[in-house]
Write an enzyme that holds these catalytic residues in place. Structure first.
Site, PDB file in Angstrom:
ATOM      1  N   ASN A   9       0.877  -1.180   0.000  1.00 24.64           N
ATOM      2  CA  ASN A   9       0.000   0.000   0.000  1.00 24.64           C
ATOM      3  C   ASN A   9       0.911   1.225   0.000  1.00 24.64           C
ATOM      4  O   ASN A   9       1.509   1.552   1.025  1.00 24.64           O
ATOM      5  CB  ASN A   9      -0.897  -0.034   1.254  1.00 24.64           C
ATOM      6  N   TRP A  10       0.984   1.859  -1.158  1.00 29.71           N
ATOM      7  CA  TRP A  10       1.917   2.985  -1.282  1.00 29.71           C
ATOM      8  C   TRP A  10       1.409   4.251  -0.599  1.00 29.71           C
ATOM      9  O   TRP A  10       2.142   5.241  -0.492  1.00 29.71           O
ATOM     10  CB  TRP A  10       2.189   3.273  -2.764  1.00 29.71           C
ATOM     11  N   LYS A  11       0.145   4.253  -0.195  1.00 33.49           N
ATOM     12  CA  LYS A  11      -0.462   5.441   0.420  1.00 33.49           C
ATOM     13  C   LYS A  11      -0.239   6.656  -0.512  1.00 33.49           C
ATOM     14  O   LYS A  11      -0.242   6.489  -1.740  1.00 33.49           O
ATOM     15  CB  LYS A  11       0.081   5.649   1.832  1.00 33.49           C
ATOM     16  N   HIS A  95      -9.467   1.424   5.095  1.00 29.83           N
ATOM     17  CA  HIS A  95      -8.175   1.572   5.771  1.00 29.83           C
ATOM     18  C   HIS A  95      -8.356   2.511   6.972  1.00 29.83           C
ATOM     19  O   HIS A  95      -9.134   3.466   6.906  1.00 29.83           O
ATOM     20  CB  HIS A  95      -7.137   2.140   4.796  1.00 29.83           C
ATOM     21  N   GLU A  97      -6.656   4.855   8.049  1.00 27.82           N
ATOM     22  CA  GLU A  97      -6.421   6.273   7.738  1.00 27.82           C
ATOM     23  C   GLU A  97      -7.668   6.895   7.107  1.00 27.82           C
ATOM     24  O   GLU A  97      -7.995   8.055   7.366  1.00 27.82           O
ATOM     25  CB  GLU A  97      -5.183   6.415   6.839  1.00 27.82           C
ATOM     26  N   GLU A 167      -5.306  -4.778  10.540  1.00 23.83           N
ATOM     27  CA  GLU A 167      -4.260  -3.778  10.757  1.00 23.83           C
ATOM     28  C   GLU A 167      -4.516  -3.088  12.091  1.00 23.83           C
ATOM     29  O   GLU A 167      -5.308  -2.125  12.139  1.00 23.83           O
ATOM     30  CB  GLU A 167      -4.270  -2.740   9.641  1.00 23.83           C
ATOM     31  N   GLY A 173       2.749   2.287  10.909  1.00 20.72           N
ATOM     32  CA  GLY A 173       3.729   3.364  10.778  1.00 20.72           C
ATOM     33  C   GLY A 173       4.461   3.695  12.069  1.00 20.72           C
ATOM     34  O   GLY A 173       5.122   4.722  12.164  1.00 20.72           O
ATOM     35  N   SER A 213       3.548  -2.170  10.308  1.00 20.51           N
ATOM     36  CA  SER A 213       4.999  -2.272  10.483  1.00 20.51           C
ATOM     37  C   SER A 213       5.585  -3.617  10.041  1.00 20.51           C
ATOM     38  O   SER A 213       6.553  -4.100  10.618  1.00 20.51           O
ATOM     39  CB  SER A 213       5.389  -1.957  11.938  1.00 20.51           C
ATOM     40  N   GLY A 234       2.987  -1.134   4.301  1.00 18.28           N
ATOM     41  CA  GLY A 234       3.053   0.296   3.996  1.00 18.28           C
ATOM     42  C   GLY A 234       4.481   0.714   3.697  1.00 18.28           C
ATOM     43  O   GLY A 234       5.010   0.460   2.610  1.00 18.28           O
ATOM     44  N   GLY A 235       5.154   1.319   4.678  1.00 22.99           N
ATOM     45  CA  GLY A 235       6.492   1.892   4.492  1.00 22.99           C
ATOM     46  C   GLY A 235       7.491   0.987   3.782  1.00 22.99           C
ATOM     47  O   GLY A 235       8.183   1.432   2.850  1.00 22.99           O
TER      48      GLY A 235
HETATM   49  P1  13P Z   1       3.205   0.442   7.723  1.00 23.77           P
HETATM   50  O1  13P Z   1       3.667  -0.874   7.127  1.00 23.77           O
HETATM   51  O2  13P Z   1       3.951   1.617   7.236  1.00 23.77           O
HETATM   52  O3  13P Z   1       3.089   0.326   9.207  1.00 23.77           O
HETATM   53  O4  13P Z   1       1.686   0.665   7.183  1.00 23.77           O
HETATM   54  C1  13P Z   1       0.793  -0.360   7.292  1.00 23.77           C
HETATM   55  C2  13P Z   1      -0.426  -0.024   6.517  1.00 23.77           C
HETATM   56  O5  13P Z   1      -1.179   0.861   6.889  1.00 23.77           O
HETATM   57  C3  13P Z   1      -0.678  -0.765   5.262  1.00 23.77           C
HETATM   58  O6  13P Z   1      -1.950  -0.529   4.786  1.00 23.77           O
END
Ligand code: 13P
Length: 251
Positions: A9-11, A95, A97, A167, A173, A213, A234-235
């Site tokens: 997930n590149w956000k 998600h 967020e 999640e 994050g 994470s 994510g990251g």
């Molecule tokens: P991180 O891997 O950066 O913690 O993000 C997780 C996430 O929200 C994937 O959708």
């Protein structure tokens, strides 16, 4: 047998040119495993260039959200059909967020999931508790509510096509991952809820991803758990070498 699914997930990262740079590095080092499907979810504006770059590859393309109506006066929104036309095969919905920063509700998640299924796309439905909810012993209750409302009215046959992503909000994050056994405990609970909603055999088909994470160091241990069928990353999905390692569960 459930195939593993690892999604990046590149956000809100990587416009068109950075997407090309990433895929030019990732595609040559990505080693496909027959038991793992791999996907990326770039921002909407990078989907078409990524579709071009992924042409002929097994890497799946998906979006990070969608609207539930097919078309009309919904300024700023994108429909499931539009995503399909771009070559997407899945979209992330609900998600944390989106829920926390943009006020999305369980009912909205439900409409988005239903619209994706109707367009023959896979919804990746995110659920997970906040730190406060976990500390007050409500993790199972929150996840149960998100699943019951998020999947309301969806037939068992269609539930089998849904992917769930657990999640925990406190792990996103933050560098704090749920331990493999903490995650497994919730994943097993999620499978029981799915069994109640869709039946036992359907619950065995549904893939439940872990997110929060995930990195190249902890992926193998998380994905070694019985009910963890993949990862939503994510990251670490923004670093080609790391994402390739995670996709191959290599440390
Ligand atoms: P991180 O891997 O950066 O913690 O993000 C997780 C996430 O929200 C994937 O959708």
């Amino acid at each position: 047998m459930r195939k593993y699914l690892v999604i990046g997930n590149w956000k809100m990262n990587f416009g068109r040119s950075e997407s090309v740079t990433f895929l030019d590095e990732f595609i040559p080092i990505f080693k496909k495993r027959s038991d793992v499907e791999v996907g990326i979810a770039p921002p909407f504006t990078s989907l078409s260039i990524c579709a071009e770059k992924l042409h002929g590859s097994s890497i799946l393309l998906g979006a990070q959200n969608c609207h539930w109506v097919e078309s009309g006066a919904y300024t700023g929104e994108i429909s499931a059909g539009m995503l399909k036309e771009l070559g997407c095969s899945f979209a992330i919905v609900g998600h944390s967020e989106r829920r926390q920063l943009f006020g999305e509700s369980d009912e909205g998640v439900n409409k988005r999931a239903a619209a994706l299924l109707a367009a023959d796309l896979t919804p990746v439905v995110c659920v997970g508790e906040t730190l406060e909810e976990r500390e007050s012993g409500e993790a199972f209750k929150v996840v149960t509510r998100q699943l019951e409302l998020g999947l309301a009215g969806i037939s068992p046959k269609l539930i089998s096509r849904v992917v769930i992503a657990y999640e925990p909000v406190w792990a996103i994050g933050t560098g704090k991952t749920a331990s493999a056994s903490e995650a497994q405990e919730v994943h097993s609970h999620i499978r029981k809820v799915i069994s109640r909603l869709g039946g036992d055999s359907i619950s065995k088909e549904v893939r439940i991803l872990y997110g929060g994470s995930v990195n190249d160091k902890n992926a193998a241990s998380l994905l070694g758990e019985k009910d963890i069928d993949g990862a939503l990353v994510g990251g670490a999905s923004l670093v080609a070498q790391k994402f390739a390692s995670i996709a191959g569960f290599r440390v």
